[in-house]
Design an enzyme around this catalytic site. Structure first.
Site, PDB file in Angstrom:
ATOM      1  N   ARG A  56      59.874  20.286  65.692  1.00  0.00           N
ATOM      2  CA  ARG A  56      60.901  20.770  66.624  1.00  0.00           C
ATOM      3  C   ARG A  56      61.174  19.666  67.644  1.00  0.00           C
ATOM      4  NH1 ARG A  56      64.313  24.068  65.719  1.00  0.00           N
ATOM      5  NH2 ARG A  56      62.815  25.682  65.144  1.00  0.00           N
TER       6      ARG A  56
ATOM      7  N   HIS B 107      69.188  15.187  62.127  1.00  0.00           N
ATOM      8  CA  HIS B 107      69.149  16.273  63.126  1.00  0.00           C
ATOM      9  C   HIS B 107      68.581  15.770  64.462  1.00  0.00           C
ATOM     10  CE1 HIS B 107      68.558  20.230  64.819  1.00  0.00           C
ATOM     11  NE2 HIS B 107      68.843  20.858  63.693  1.00  0.00           N
TER      12      HIS B 107
ATOM     13  N   GLU C 217      74.113  15.930  65.601  1.00  0.00           N
ATOM     14  CA  GLU C 217      73.555  15.754  64.258  1.00  0.00           C
ATOM     15  C   GLU C 217      74.621  15.222  63.303  1.00  0.00           C
ATOM     16  OE1 GLU C 217      72.227  19.772  63.384  1.00  0.00           O
ATOM     17  OE2 GLU C 217      71.753  20.088  65.483  1.00  0.00           O
TER      18      GLU C 217
ATOM     19  N   GLN D 205      65.271  26.851  54.857  1.00  0.00           N
ATOM     20  CA  GLN D 205      66.317  26.393  55.780  1.00  0.00           C
ATOM     21  C   GLN D 205      66.227  24.874  55.957  1.00  0.00           C
ATOM     22  OE1 GLN D 205      68.461  28.031  58.315  1.00  0.00           O
ATOM     23  NE2 GLN D 205      68.160  26.876  60.197  1.00  0.00           N
TER      24      GLN D 205
HETATM   25  C1  BG6 Z   1      71.096  23.341  63.690  1.00  0.00           C
HETATM   26  C2  BG6 Z   1      71.864  24.537  63.209  1.00  0.00           C
HETATM   27  O1  BG6 Z   1      71.451  22.234  62.938  1.00  0.00           O
HETATM   28  O2  BG6 Z   1      69.703  23.572  63.528  1.00  0.00           O
HETATM   29  C3  BG6 Z   1      71.400  25.765  63.974  1.00  0.00           C
HETATM   30  O3  BG6 Z   1      73.243  24.317  63.386  1.00  0.00           O
HETATM   31  C4  BG6 Z   1      69.911  25.937  63.851  1.00  0.00           C
HETATM   32  O4  BG6 Z   1      72.088  26.908  63.467  1.00  0.00           O
HETATM   33  C5  BG6 Z   1      69.227  24.657  64.290  1.00  0.00           C
HETATM   34  O5  BG6 Z   1      69.495  27.029  64.658  1.00  0.00           O
HETATM   35  C6  BG6 Z   1      67.700  24.689  64.195  1.00  0.00           C
HETATM   36  O6  BG6 Z   1      67.286  25.011  62.909  1.00  0.00           O
HETATM   37  P1  BG6 Z   1      65.758  25.143  62.584  1.00  0.00           P
HETATM   38  O7  BG6 Z   1      65.652  25.496  61.137  1.00  0.00           O
HETATM   39  O8  BG6 Z   1      65.123  23.803  62.879  1.00  0.00           O
HETATM   40  O9  BG6 Z   1      65.215  26.219  63.488  1.00  0.00           O
END
Ligand code: BG6
Length: 293
Positions: A58, A163, A269, A82
């Site tokens: 994160r 990201h 991103e 995801q």
């Molecule tokens: C962003 C998305 O790129 O990543 C968001 O647009 C998402 O919708 C965010 O909440 C974080 O994603 P994750 O999977 O790291 O919690």
């Protein structure tokens, strides 16, 4: 003076003789830290980020591949987590290079291929691919480049994105330029299509996918209090997601600390996430961002 590299079991650190540095975690080849010569950190990293390989990081710069968002966004990716598996796989450090006799830059290379994936991910996305990720540190910039190759016989489709979590002093004073007249998809409004007018500013949660009208070479400028702080130039990455989770989204993320950390970060991103890039047998895709101080 020389570039200093330290390569441990979990991370690689590079420092230029003038003090600029970068730290890359092998889990996800995630850039964790980028500091200028004065030691000022440019990236945001949650205090509760998992750095032990149990979860995607994160903060920093996690790498999204082969799907953006829910795996179910694509037929071939429907069984993937995801943002795909790249940020959740252990990468190999392939080595460093510098231009001959030049200690004002260093490039770190990382690799991930189908054979490195967990059985679960390999089964969920059964293509043969190679990823080469390069992180180049200079005195005034950081470049991250992804090269994706199709090493198998079957064509495959993918999305990818860098990201990047940037550290800011106060999100209410942030403005981002380079988006005027950009078409965007508002992920918080059932994917409604809208058009940006002027700078992006923040007064609540924001989560949108932009396609800047000037194309990738048109710089994105992150300003604080009206002063330009960072400039991002893209290569072959047409889309830019801008995200700030604000109060409620932050509260819902167990690895997001401190809870008011959303005031100190913004994600910009660069990626290719609208539709799919197709790679035929033997073909390669390259995309990059350079972030200038
Ligand atoms: C962003 C998305 O790129 O990543 C968001 O647009 C998402 O919708 C965010 O909440 C974080 O994603 P994750 O999977 O790291 O919690």
């Amino acid at each position: 003076a020389q570039v200093t590299i330290s390569h441990g079991n979990a991370r690689v650190t590079a420092e230029l003789p003038t003090g600029e540095s970068v730290v890359v975690l092998l889990h996800g080849a995630t850039v964790l830290s980028w500091k200028d010569a004065a030691g000022d950190e440019k990236l945001w990293l949650s205090e509760a980020a998992k750095l032990d390989g149990t979860k995607a990081v994160r903060g920093g710069i996690p790498l999204v591949f082969p799907v953006f968002g829910a795996g179910s966004n694509g037929e071939a990716t429907k069984n993937l987590p995801q943002h795909g598996f790249a940020r959740n796989s252990r990468w190999e450090f392939l080595g460093k290079s510098t231009s001959e006799g030049d200690s004002s830059n260093v490039k770190l290379d990382f690799g991930l291929s189908s054979g490195d994936l967990s059985d679960e991910h390999q089964k969920a996305w059964p293509y043969r691919f190679g990823l080469l990720y390069s992180v180049t540190l200079t005195r005034e910039s950081l470049t991250t480049t992804i090269v994706i190759t199709n090493d198998g016989d079957e064509p495959f489709e993918f999305q990818t994105l860098l990201h990047s979590y940037f550290r800011v002093k106060d999100i209410s004073k942030v403005s981002i330029d380079g988006f005027d007249k950009a078409a965007y998809v508002d992920q918080l409004a059932k994917m409604a299509t809208k058009t940006q007018a002027g700078s992006i500013t923040f007064d609540g949660e924001l989560d949108s996918i932009y396609t800047p009208a000037g194309g990738p070479k048109e710089p994105i400028v992150l300003s604080e209090d009206g002063k330009p702080r960072l400039r991002i130039v893209r290569d072959n990455l047409d889309n830019v997601v801008v995200w700030n989770p604000h109060v409620d989204k932050s509260a819902g993320m167990s690895d997001f600390e401190p809870k008011d950390g959303w005031k100190k970060m913004v994600c910009i991103e660069a990626g290719s996430v609208r539709g799919w890039q197709k790679l035929d047998k033997g073909d390669a895709f390259e995309g990059a961002q350079t972030i200038y101080l």
